[in-house]
Design a protein around this motif. Structure first.
Motif, PDB file in Angstrom:
ATOM      1  N   LYS A  56       0.820  -1.215   0.000  1.00 11.24           N
ATOM      2  CA  LYS A  56       0.000   0.000   0.000  1.00 11.24           C
ATOM      3  C   LYS A  56       0.854   1.265   0.000  1.00 11.24           C
ATOM      4  O   LYS A  56       0.575   2.210  -0.745  1.00 11.24           O
ATOM      5  CB  LYS A  56      -0.940  -0.006   1.205  1.00 11.24           C
ATOM      6  N   GLU A  57       1.906   1.292   0.819  1.00  5.85           N
ATOM      7  CA  GLU A  57       2.759   2.480   0.895  1.00  5.85           C
ATOM      8  C   GLU A  57       3.466   2.740  -0.436  1.00  5.85           C
ATOM      9  O   GLU A  57       3.579   3.878  -0.881  1.00  5.85           O
ATOM     10  CB  GLU A  57       3.786   2.329   2.022  1.00  5.85           C
ATOM     11  N   GLU A  84       1.715   9.218  -6.289  1.00  4.25           N
ATOM     12  CA  GLU A  84       2.219  10.583  -6.120  1.00  4.25           C
ATOM     13  C   GLU A  84       3.204  10.943  -7.236  1.00  4.25           C
ATOM     14  O   GLU A  84       3.145  12.036  -7.797  1.00  4.25           O
ATOM     15  CB  GLU A  84       2.906  10.729  -4.759  1.00  4.25           C
ATOM     16  N   ILE A  85       4.098  10.016  -7.549  1.00  8.22           N
ATOM     17  CA  ILE A  85       5.089  10.262  -8.599  1.00  8.22           C
ATOM     18  C   ILE A  85       4.403  10.456  -9.947  1.00  8.22           C
ATOM     19  O   ILE A  85       4.697  11.404 -10.678  1.00  8.22           O
ATOM     20  CB  ILE A  85       6.111   9.111  -8.663  1.00  8.22           C
ATOM     21  N   LEU A  86       3.474   9.577 -10.287  1.00  9.09           N
ATOM     22  CA  LEU A  86       2.780   9.680 -11.571  1.00  9.09           C
ATOM     23  C   LEU A  86       1.954  10.955 -11.668  1.00  9.09           C
ATOM     24  O   LEU A  86       1.884  11.573 -12.732  1.00  9.09           O
ATOM     25  CB  LEU A  86       1.898   8.453 -11.805  1.00  9.09           C
TER      26      LEU A  86
END
Length: 78
Positions: A58-59, A66-68
């Motif tokens: 999950k993390e 977030e990166i995408l």
């Protein structure tokens, strides 16, 4: 070599189909009766054979999202 057991808990989507008619999928998979993880890999039509892939907890999935979300895909030279 020990047999790998898996259970596809949920199919989240298909990213594409290869020339050999295998589908690259995003699934929630439980491996060897462990806690399920998000999994990205190619599968044959019957989901009996699979290619190499990546599993995310999950993390890691949150970080990938977030990166995408932070990149402009049009700026990538791909």
């Amino acid at each position: 070599m020990a047999e790998i057991k898996f259970d596809i808990v949920e199919n989240l989507g298909v990213l594409g189909i290869s020339a050999k008619n295998w589908s690259k999928e995003v699934n929630v998979v439980s491996w060897n009766s462990r806690k399920a993880k998000v999994d990205i890999r190619e599968w044959d039509e019957e989901h009996e054979k699979m290619g190499k892939g990546i599993t995310l907890n999950k993390e890691e999935l949150i970080k990938l999202k977030e990166i995408l979300n932070s990149i402009d895909i049009e700026d990538l030279d791909i």
